[in-house]
Motif scaffolding. Structure first.
Motif, PDB file in Angstrom:
ATOM      1  N   LEU A   1      -1.677  11.160   2.730  1.00 31.55           N
ATOM      2  CA  LEU A   1      -2.263  10.122   3.589  1.00 31.55           C
ATOM      3  C   LEU A   1      -1.974  10.429   5.060  1.00 31.55           C
ATOM      4  O   LEU A   1      -2.881  10.405   5.908  1.00 31.55           O
TER       5      LEU A   1
ATOM      6  N   THR B   1     -10.330  10.080  -3.707  1.00 31.49           N
ATOM      7  CA  THR B   1      -8.894   9.844  -3.813  1.00 31.49           C
ATOM      8  C   THR B   1      -8.488   8.620  -3.001  1.00 31.49           C
ATOM      9  O   THR B   1      -9.078   8.338  -1.950  1.00 31.49           O
ATOM     10  N   ARG B   2      -7.482   7.943  -3.488  1.00 29.71           N
ATOM     11  CA  ARG B   2      -7.013   6.730  -2.820  1.00 29.71           C
ATOM     12  C   ARG B   2      -6.500   7.018  -1.411  1.00 29.71           C
ATOM     13  O   ARG B   2      -6.821   6.296  -0.464  1.00 29.71           O
ATOM     14  N   GLU B   3      -5.704   8.088  -1.280  1.00 25.28           N
ATOM     15  CA  GLU B   3      -5.112   8.379   0.025  1.00 25.28           C
ATOM     16  C   GLU B   3      -6.177   8.755   1.064  1.00 25.28           C
ATOM     17  O   GLU B   3      -6.046   8.412   2.245  1.00 25.28           O
TER      18      GLU B   3
ATOM     19  N   PRO C   1      -7.661  -1.364   5.636  1.00 27.27           N
ATOM     20  CA  PRO C   1      -7.536  -0.043   4.984  1.00 27.27           C
ATOM     21  C   PRO C   1      -7.326  -0.140   3.479  1.00 27.27           C
ATOM     22  O   PRO C   1      -7.781   0.728   2.728  1.00 27.27           O
ATOM     23  N   TRP C   2      -6.651  -1.199   3.024  1.00 28.05           N
ATOM     24  CA  TRP C   2      -6.438  -1.377   1.589  1.00 28.05           C
ATOM     25  C   TRP C   2      -7.764  -1.573   0.868  1.00 28.05           C
ATOM     26  O   TRP C   2      -8.028  -0.955  -0.180  1.00 28.05           O
TER      27      TRP C   2
ATOM     28  N   MET D   1       0.826  -1.207   0.000  1.00 24.67           N
ATOM     29  CA  MET D   1       0.000   0.000   0.000  1.00 24.67           C
ATOM     30  C   MET D   1       0.863   1.262   0.000  1.00 24.67           C
ATOM     31  O   MET D   1       0.630   2.204  -0.755  1.00 24.67           O
TER      32      MET D   1
ATOM     33  N   TRP E   1      -7.595   3.370   7.752  1.00 27.61           N
ATOM     34  CA  TRP E   1      -6.620   3.291   8.843  1.00 27.61           C
ATOM     35  C   TRP E   1      -7.199   3.855  10.140  1.00 27.61           C
ATOM     36  O   TRP E   1      -6.970   3.296  11.220  1.00 27.61           O
TER      37      TRP E   1
ATOM     38  N   GLU F   1       1.583  11.449  -2.311  1.00 28.19           N
ATOM     39  CA  GLU F   1       0.398  10.715  -1.839  1.00 28.19           C
ATOM     40  C   GLU F   1       0.593  10.205  -0.417  1.00 28.19           C
ATOM     41  O   GLU F   1      -0.329  10.232   0.404  1.00 28.19           O
TER      42      GLU F   1
ATOM     43  N   GLY G   1      -9.829   1.662   0.949  1.00 27.78           N
ATOM     44  CA  GLY G   1      -9.276   2.609  -0.027  1.00 27.78           C
ATOM     45  C   GLY G   1      -9.703   2.267  -1.439  1.00 27.78           C
ATOM     46  O   GLY G   1     -10.071   3.157  -2.223  1.00 27.78           O
TER      47      GLY G   1
ATOM     48  N   GLY H   1      -9.324   7.605   1.059  1.00 23.82           N
ATOM     49  CA  GLY H   1     -10.003   6.354   1.390  1.00 23.82           C
ATOM     50  C   GLY H   1      -9.185   5.485   2.322  1.00 23.82           C
ATOM     51  O   GLY H   1      -9.718   4.904   3.279  1.00 23.82           O
ATOM     52  N   GLU H   2      -7.876   5.389   2.043  1.00 26.55           N
ATOM     53  CA  GLU H   2      -7.016   4.565   2.892  1.00 26.55           C
ATOM     54  C   GLU H   2      -6.831   5.195   4.273  1.00 26.55           C
ATOM     55  O   GLU H   2      -6.742   4.481   5.280  1.00 26.55           O
TER      56      GLU H   2
END
Length: 324
Positions: free
Chosen positions: A38, A285-287, A272-273, A26, A294, A34, A276, A289-290
């Motif tokens: 995060l 955005t991916r960050e 979290p993966w 991740m 988390w 990114e 995300g 979501g992750e």
């Protein structure tokens, strides 16, 4: 052939290593910017919503401990709420280390401190899991209905065939009936011991049908799952980029997280993966979501570490004082 001890170690180590591998993957696939974003999301999270999430989580655990009483009472066992609650929390803590070991520990704890036969206690836990499974199916159904357009598009793109799933399920059901038939007909002493243990499990599972307080059991089951969803939902307000997400999206993320948490020890890495990835699907955005994943995972894991660790310490102290 690998020994039982080796297999047991592998069952613990492999999910843990997989979880760490997912954490590394991740972070490795994120750019420097990114990763900074995060961390910024996590660092700037509003703590009052995280505390509120822990509050809802605690209410769900308290309700689960109280709900357990109805099934145990149906078999004639009167148990202390404190022992039931600490057994539940100790079980959650054990699951962080060895997946699914907590259920056995929970039943064993009640055997130790309340003299409830382990097979009957374990049977009631299976009954709980069945009730919770139906609630999960209900939540999945609601999530699919609320996000029907997106899910149908995804299924079409992946060419998912539901007949394969139904075929596997039918095979497992037939296999279970054949196994039960063999157990009933055999007169071998070892098989008879298994049969006796299974009978105890069935007795425990039947309590869901014979208990006097079915209405309260159902209400507690609904309450537990409402608290689960609330403890997940409030965390969205800690991240501005996620705070605008519709409830339907949060519910879909909750469903994905419910499956991801069983992949590794306590969901480390996988939770979290998966969260995300779900938010990327809904064009967040991916960050962000992750970071959301988390925060949910870390607050609830910390809650289990505190309450579960305290339960391990206070169980013998509480029962020693009671017996004096």
């Amino acid at each position: 052939m690998a020994s039982k001890k080796t297999i047991k170690i592998l069952k613990t180590v492999i999910p843990f290593v997989l979880g760490l591998g997912l954490v590394w993957y991740m972070l490795a696939t994120l750019t420097t910017q990114e990763r900074a974003t995060l961390w910024q999301h996590i660092k700037n999270a509003d703590p009052k919503y995280l505390l509120l999430s822990c509050f809802f989580g605690t209410l769900s655990h308290l309700s689960r401990a109280h709900r357990w009483k109805f099934m145990l009472s149906a078999m004639g066992y009167k148990t202390a709420f404190a022992n039931r609650f600490m057994a539940v929390m100790a079980a959650y803590l054990a699951n962080l280390g060895i997946p699914r070991s907590g259920e056995f520990l929970r039943a064993a704890t009640l055997t130790t401190y309340e003299d409830v036969p382990i097979e009957k206690g374990f049977g009631t836990i299976i009954s709980e899991r069945i009730a919770d499974f139906f609630m999960l199916l209900l939540v999945i159904g609601i999530a699919i209905l609320m996000n029907s357009a997106g899910f149908y598009k995804y299924i079409e793109e992946k060419e998912f065939n539901p007949l394969i799933t139904l075929g596997v399920l039918a095979f497992l059901i037939v296999g279970l009936f054949v196994f039960i038939r063999i157990i009933k007909r055999s007169s071998h002493p070892f098989v008879q011991k298994i049969s006796g243990f299974l009978k105890g499990l069935v007795d425990g599972m039947r309590t869901i049908l014979t208990m006097k307080n079915k209405g309260w059991f159902i209400l507690h089951t609904i309450f537990i799952w409402v608290m689960y969803i609330l403890m997940f939902w409030v965390v969205k307000f800690t991240i501005p980029a996620i705070s605008t997400a519709d409830f339907s999206i949060i519910l879909a993320a909750f469903v994905i997280g419910s499956f991801a948490i069983s992949v590794t020890n306590g969901g480390i890495g996988s939770y979290p993966w998966a969260i995300g990835a779900l938010f990327i699907f809904f064009e967040f955005t991916r960050e962000a979501g992750e970071a959301f994943g988390w925060l949910v995972w870390s607050t609830q894991t910390l809650l289990v570490l505190i309450l579960g660790g305290g339960s391990f310490i206070f169980l013998p102290i509480y029962n020693r004082n009671i017996k004096k």
